[in-house]
Design a protein around this motif. Structure first.
Motif, PDB file in Angstrom:
ATOM      1  N   GLY A   1      -1.106   7.119   1.136  1.00  0.00           N
ATOM      2  CA  GLY A   1      -1.199   5.719   1.518  1.00  0.00           C
ATOM      3  C   GLY A   1      -1.753   4.854   0.412  1.00  0.00           C
ATOM      4  O   GLY A   1      -1.251   3.748   0.156  1.00  0.00           O
ATOM      5  N   LYS A   2      -2.773   5.340  -0.250  1.00  0.00           N
ATOM      6  CA  LYS A   2      -3.371   4.592  -1.359  1.00  0.00           C
ATOM      7  C   LYS A   2      -2.388   4.474  -2.524  1.00  0.00           C
ATOM      8  O   LYS A   2      -2.265   3.400  -3.140  1.00  0.00           O
ATOM      9  N   GLU A   3      -1.688   5.558  -2.834  1.00  0.00           N
ATOM     10  CA  GLU A   3      -0.710   5.533  -3.915  1.00  0.00           C
ATOM     11  C   GLU A   3       0.422   4.555  -3.605  1.00  0.00           C
ATOM     12  O   GLU A   3       0.844   3.782  -4.472  1.00  0.00           O
ATOM     13  N   ALA A   4       0.916   4.575  -2.366  1.00  0.00           N
ATOM     14  CA  ALA A   4       1.976   3.653  -1.984  1.00  0.00           C
ATOM     15  C   ALA A   4       1.490   2.214  -2.068  1.00  0.00           C
ATOM     16  O   ALA A   4       2.217   1.332  -2.546  1.00  0.00           O
ATOM     17  N   ALA A   5       0.260   1.970  -1.636  1.00  0.00           N
ATOM     18  CA  ALA A   5      -0.302   0.620  -1.711  1.00  0.00           C
ATOM     19  C   ALA A   5      -0.368   0.140  -3.149  1.00  0.00           C
ATOM     20  O   ALA A   5      -0.044  -1.021  -3.452  1.00  0.00           O
ATOM     21  N   LYS A   6      -0.761   1.023  -4.048  1.00  0.00           N
ATOM     22  CA  LYS A   6      -0.862   0.664  -5.462  1.00  0.00           C
ATOM     23  C   LYS A   6       0.502   0.271  -6.026  1.00  0.00           C
ATOM     24  O   LYS A   6       0.630  -0.777  -6.676  1.00  0.00           O
ATOM     25  N   VAL A   7       1.502   1.090  -5.777  1.00  0.00           N
ATOM     26  CA  VAL A   7       2.837   0.821  -6.318  1.00  0.00           C
ATOM     27  C   VAL A   7       3.414  -0.463  -5.720  1.00  0.00           C
ATOM     28  O   VAL A   7       3.967  -1.304  -6.429  1.00  0.00           O
ATOM     29  N   LEU A   8       3.267  -0.619  -4.421  1.00  0.00           N
ATOM     30  CA  LEU A   8       3.822  -1.798  -3.753  1.00  0.00           C
ATOM     31  C   LEU A   8       3.109  -3.073  -4.187  1.00  0.00           C
ATOM     32  O   LEU A   8       3.731  -4.140  -4.301  1.00  0.00           O
ATOM     33  N   ALA A   9       1.806  -2.980  -4.449  1.00  0.00           N
ATOM     34  CA  ALA A   9       1.057  -4.143  -4.929  1.00  0.00           C
ATOM     35  C   ALA A   9       1.474  -4.499  -6.352  1.00  0.00           C
ATOM     36  O   ALA A   9       1.573  -5.685  -6.702  1.00  0.00           O
ATOM     37  N   LYS A  10       1.724  -3.491  -7.176  1.00  0.00           N
ATOM     38  CA  LYS A  10       2.180  -3.748  -8.544  1.00  0.00           C
ATOM     39  C   LYS A  10       3.518  -4.470  -8.556  1.00  0.00           C
ATOM     40  O   LYS A  10       3.827  -5.213  -9.499  1.00  0.00           O
ATOM     41  N   GLN A  11       4.306  -4.270  -7.517  1.00  0.00           N
ATOM     42  CA  GLN A  11       5.598  -4.951  -7.402  1.00  0.00           C
ATOM     43  C   GLN A  11       5.432  -6.418  -7.016  1.00  0.00           C
ATOM     44  O   GLN A  11       6.408  -7.167  -7.014  1.00  0.00           O
ATOM     45  N   GLY A  12       4.210  -6.804  -6.695  1.00  0.00           N
ATOM     46  CA  GLY A  12       3.941  -8.193  -6.344  1.00  0.00           C
ATOM     47  C   GLY A  12       3.898  -8.486  -4.859  1.00  0.00           C
ATOM     48  O   GLY A  12       3.741  -9.638  -4.448  1.00  0.00           O
ATOM     49  N   ASN A  13       4.006  -7.452  -4.035  1.00  0.00           N
ATOM     50  CA  ASN A  13       3.950  -7.648  -2.595  1.00  0.00           C
ATOM     51  C   ASN A  13       2.517  -7.937  -2.140  1.00  0.00           C
ATOM     52  O   ASN A  13       1.555  -7.540  -2.796  1.00  0.00           O
TER      53      ASN A  13
END
Length: 294
Positions: free
Chosen positions: A16-28
């Motif tokens: 969950g933390k890893e997915a949050a990091k990647v999705l946040a880097k995408q600008g979401n």
């Protein structure tokens, strides 16, 4: 998909933390869920710093409590006018002895099955206001390893074991997400899709409890060196949440190798309906009349 509002449960560690990091880097605009306020705040600040995305936010709830899930959903809806992606990531394994939460429900089934069901129901309204709502639910390859489910004993009062509780809970959540597709269709909600993913054997803290059966502690210790990274384990979730090719698709089951097949040995529409009705019954006190009858 463009920039979206994404809520991820169980996002203070692991996949969950890893997915949050990647999705946040995408600008979401990523909203992470946690249970412990201090820990969740710390993870939020860490992710903001690492991703450079200061639009991230957090919500708190104990997913073992229906009342707390309801409270969290209400708070979200007061703050945000819509939700684009709900990621039901949180899950757990407990021990060799059957345990109940404070509301009288078996703990494994509550976190892995009932919590995603209730939260998804409560979030249908904000999801329906998205241009393209998506629900991504994390199941497990273990859904095929729980053996025959007991639809007359869903919470395993008479059939509990460590492996059965986890296996059938991850099977049931797949069935429930299938039923949400039908439920939304019958209630003229056309913009939300429902899909499940699994991370493979990734190195997370899942089930790292002191009361795990000794035999399973040995198995996990031997297997851990062969487990994959959280980065690889998070990819199916990220794909299902954001990939253009997932637009309009329902009932997909995606793992690290791509599209996979669910074990259908015990599936029937009747069994799905029995499970759905049971979840509706136990969650009814936490849903408004509108949500119960949508």
């Amino acid at each position: 998909m463009g920039k979206k509002i994404i809520l991820i449960t169980g996002a203070t560690s692991g996949i969950g933390k890893e997915a949050a990091k990647v999705l946040a880097k995408q600008g979401n605009k990523v909203i992470i869920h946690g249970r412990n306020k201090k820990k969740t705040q710390a993870v939020l600040q860490e992710l903001k710093k690492e991703t450079g995305n200061n639009e991230m936010d957090m919500v708190l709830a104990d997913l073992e409590s229906f009342a707390d899930i309801k409270r969290m959903a209400d708070q979200f809806k007061k703050k945000y006018d819509h939700l684009d992606v709900l990621i039901n990531n949180a899950g757990n394994q407990y021990g060799g002895i059957r345990e109940l939460n404070s509301e009288g429900h078996e703990r494994t089934m509550t976190v892995n099955t009932f919590a995603p069901f209730l939260l998804t129901h409560l979030m249908l309204e904000p999801l329906s206001k998205s241009g393209e709502g998506r629900v991504v639910t994390v199941s497990s390859a273990s859904h095929a390893q729980g053996g025959a489910p007991y639809l007359d004993d869903i919470e395993l009062k008479d059939h509990y074991s460590y492996t059965k509780a986890y296996g059938v809970s991850k099977l049931y959540v797949i069935w429930l997400m299938r039923h949400f597709v039908k439920y939304c269709r019958d209630n003229n909600i056309r913009n939300i899709t429902f899909n499940c993913v699994h991370p493979g054997s990734a190195k997370t803290n899942l089930g790292n409890t002191g009361n795990r059966p000794l035999s399973m502690k040995i198995v996990f210790a031997l297997w851990r060196p062969m487990m994959t990274s959280v980065e690889k384990g998070a990819k199916p979730t990220i794909f299902a949440a954001t990939a253009d090719e997932m637009k309009g698709k329902n009932n997909q089951y995606i793992g690290p190798k791509g599209y996979e097949k669910v074990q259908e040995k015990y599936y029937s529409e009747k069994n799905e309906e029995i499970l759905w009705d049971y979840c509706m019954k136990i969650c009814a006190p936490y849903m408004s009349a509108l949500e119960e009858n949508k």
